[in-house]
Design a protein around this motif. Structure first.
Motif, PDB file in Angstrom:
ATOM      1  N   ALA A 168       0.826  -1.206   0.000  1.00  0.00           N
ATOM      2  CA  ALA A 168       0.000   0.000   0.000  1.00  0.00           C
ATOM      3  C   ALA A 168       0.864   1.262   0.000  1.00  0.00           C
ATOM      4  N   GLY A 169       0.545   2.166  -0.923  1.00  0.00           N
ATOM      5  CA  GLY A 169       1.248   3.440  -0.977  1.00  0.00           C
ATOM      6  C   GLY A 169       2.673   3.380  -1.473  1.00  0.00           C
TER       7      GLY A 169
ATOM      8  N   GLU B  51      -3.203  -0.840  -2.641  1.00  0.00           N
ATOM      9  CA  GLU B  51      -3.949   0.418  -2.520  1.00  0.00           C
ATOM     10  C   GLU B  51      -3.033   1.618  -2.674  1.00  0.00           C
ATOM     11  N   ASP B  52      -3.463   2.576  -3.471  1.00  0.00           N
ATOM     12  CA  ASP B  52      -2.770   3.867  -3.616  1.00  0.00           C
ATOM     13  C   ASP B  52      -1.338   3.746  -4.150  1.00  0.00           C
TER      14      ASP B  52
ATOM     15  N   LYS C  17      -7.294  -0.417  -5.227  1.00  0.00           N
ATOM     16  CA  LYS C  17      -8.074   0.814  -5.066  1.00  0.00           C
ATOM     17  C   LYS C  17      -7.168   2.034  -5.204  1.00  0.00           C
ATOM     18  N   ARG C  18      -7.614   2.956  -6.029  1.00  0.00           N
ATOM     19  CA  ARG C  18      -6.912   4.229  -6.244  1.00  0.00           C
ATOM     20  C   ARG C  18      -5.487   4.046  -6.751  1.00  0.00           C
ATOM     21  N   ALA C  19      -5.169   2.882  -7.268  1.00  0.00           N
ATOM     22  CA  ALA C  19      -3.836   2.653  -7.836  1.00  0.00           C
ATOM     23  C   ALA C  19      -3.674   3.459  -9.128  1.00  0.00           C
ATOM     24  N   ASP C  20      -2.485   3.982  -9.335  1.00  0.00           N
ATOM     25  CA  ASP C  20      -2.192   4.731 -10.558  1.00  0.00           C
ATOM     26  C   ASP C  20      -1.403   3.836 -11.506  1.00  0.00           C
TER      27      ASP C  20
END
Length: 573
Positions: free
Chosen positions: A228-229, A248-249, A268-271
């Motif tokens: 994540a992140g 995520e992210d 989720k919200r991955a670029d």
């Protein structure tokens, strides 16, 4: 041996103390460089602040020894027993510690730059803030080791065992971890830029906030890993396992996920802007609010994935089935200044099941090509034929051709969804190549096709005069073939040119037939008007062009034979 005796002999120049027993000895702050202590017993000895540059300590026993601030530069400690020793801030640069036992050793802030720790045992050792730049740690045992904030730049950890190790905020730039076991290890905030983790076992690893930009994780196992992140810019995950991983992210710009398995992963919200996904498994993944700007998805499996809120601006799909996804809406544009998606689709409602798949099939069953100038139709037809030859399962058909804002837009329909961007680029390359070949070989090609080249030597004036028609002569076989060829060329012109240009082109051909003594009456009364009506029914834009032409054309042009045929077609419409 008594300590004083040992020191006296060393001062006298003796260096060989093989197998000496100095257990419990206090030798702090002493210079013993170049000494040979192979097989020596130094259990519990205090050697802190001493100097052992180039010393030989192979097979020596230093269990529980105090080696704080000791200098072992270029020393040989291979197969030495160092379990539980205190090596805080020790200098071990270029030291040989291969096959040594360092379990439970304390190496905080130690300098192990370019040291050799191949096959060493370092389970539960403390290497916090240690310097391990370019250190050789192949096959080393580091289970539950503490490597927090350590420097492992360009270190070699191939096939090492780092299960449950702590590497928070460690620097592993350019490190090699091929086949390394990092199961359940904690790498929170770690830097792994340009590191090679091919075939590494990262099952349940913690990589939150980590930087793996340009890293290679081909065939690595990251099942249930927590990323994540994390930063994954241009990271390669070819054939990697990311089953039920937490992504995520994450920033995965231009990442390579070819043949990777991300089943059940959280994105989720991955670029994923510019990411490359070929034969990737994304079944049951959560892509809610993910960014897929200019991403390439080829033969990707998205069954039962969540895609509500995805931004799909300029994404490229090929052989992708969207019929089984769960998606309420998507965004089709992106505002780079605010870094947020825009243009929700559909507006004011949610997508019905299968609606996005249907739209995708319609949009990706054809390609659009813009020409600054009128295309050479011969070169274009040959280019299309070459494309179909290069891709046997592909069938291209010309759907329409129109003039748009000073350029020419050609639409080709495809028999299956395609990557329109790549296909358009490839067709442009082939078209340019065909243009060059036609300049050299056109006469030969026409000869093979039994087509007579029409040569008009006299220029046609701006105000197109009507050439007097000679008395028609009976058509022989040659004249009949010529007549048919001209009719075909007229139909091609009508289907490709705007009204103001096709008049001049057609009049040249009519004049040519008149000079040859061939009647053009049927062409003027039937062929031209019928072809114009046929095209106008297919293209609404062409209809508008006809009406505009009727308003603005010069009187002489409107009264010409071709102009009259156009007016007749407009009347039919």
């Amino acid at each position: 041996m008594e300590i004083q005796e040992f020191l006296n002999r060393y001062k006298q120049g003796e260096r060989d103390f093989t197998d000496v027993d100095l257990s419990g000895a206090i030798l702090t702050g002493i210079n013993l460089q170049d000494i040979n202590l192979t097989g020596a017993n130094l259990t519990g000895a205090n050697l802190s602040w001493s100097f052992f540059n180039r010393a030989q300590l192979a097979n020596a026993c230093l269990r529980q020894a105090d080696l704080r601030h000791v200098t072992f530069t270029n020393a040989n400690l291979s197969q030495a027993i160092l379990s539980g020793v205190k090596l805080t801030k020790a200098d071990l640069r270029f030291a040989n510690l291969s096959n040594s036992d360092l379990n439970w050793a304390v190496l905080e802030q130690a300098d192990l730059t370019s040291a050799n720790l191949q096959d060493a045992k370092l389970d539960q050792s403390n290497l916090e803030q240690a310097k391990l730049v370019q250190t050789q740690l192949m096959r080393a045992e580091l289970m539950e080791a503490n490597l927090r904030r350590s420097q492992l730049i360009n270190a070699n950890l191939n096939a090492a065992n780092l299960r449950e190790a702590h590497l928070e905020l460690a620097d592993l730039r350019d490190a090699s971890l091929i086949g390394t076991n990092l199961t359940e290890a904690n790498l929170n905030g770690v830097c792994l830029r340009n590191a090679d983790l091919s075939e590494a076992d990262l099952h349940r690893v913690i990589l939150t906030g980590a930087d793996l930009s340009d890293a290679c994780l081909n065939s690595a196992d990251l099942s249930r890993a927590n990323l994540a992140g994390s930063y994954l810019l241009k990271t390669s995950f070819r054939k990697a396992y990311l089953l039920r991983a937490n992504l995520e992210d994450v920033l995965m710009l231009r990442a390579d996920l070819s043949e990777a398995n991300l089943r059940g992963s959280n994105l989720k919200r991955a670029d994923l802007s510019g990411a490359y996904l070929t034969d990737t498994t994304l079944t049951e993944t959560d892509l809610t609010d993910a960014l897929l700007l200019e991403s390439s998805l080829i033969r990707v499996n998205l069954d039962r994935s969540q895609m509500t809120g995805c931004c799909i601006y300029n994404w490229q799909l090929e052989d992708v089935d969207l019929s089984q996804i769960d998606c309420e809406y998507v965004f089709t544009q992106f505002n780079y200044s605010t870094k947020s998606p825009t243009d929700r689709y559909p507006i004011g409602r949610n997508l019905t099941p299968g609606e996005l798949a249907q739209q995708y099939r319609e949009e990706n069953s054809y390609i659009k090509i813009n020409f600054k100038e009128l295309p050479n139709w011969e070169a274009l037809i040959f280019a299309i034929a070459k494309m179909e030859q290069d891709f046997p399962n592909l069938k291209l058909t010309i759907k329409s051709f129109e003039s748009v804002a000073g350029t020419y837009l050609l639409k080709l329909t495809c028999n299956r969804p395609v990557n329109s961007k790549n296909l358009r680029s490839r067709l442009a390359e082939i078209y340019n190549d065909m243009l060059q070949q036609l300049q050299v070989k056109r006469s030969k090609i026409l000869s093979l096709l039994n087509i007579i080249q029409v040569k008009i030597e006299q220029p046609i004036p701006a105000e197109i005069p009507v050439t007097p028609t000679p008395k028609p002569a009976p058509l022989n076989e040659e004249s009949l073939n010529l007549y048919r060829e001209v009719v075909q060329q007229i139909e091609v012109i009508i289907m490709s040119q705007p009204p103001e240009k096709l008049i001049e082109s057609i009049q040249r051909l009519l004049n040519f037939l008149n000079v040859k003594g061939i009647s053009t009456e049927a062409i003027q009364k039937q062929v031209i008007s019928q072809a114009i009506v046929r095209r106008a029914k297919q293209e609404s834009t062409f209809q508008k062009q006809l009406l505009q032409w009727e308003k603005t054309a010069a009187p002489a042009t409107r009264l010409s034979p071709v102009g009259a045929a156009i007016k007749s077609a407009i009347a039919i419409l």
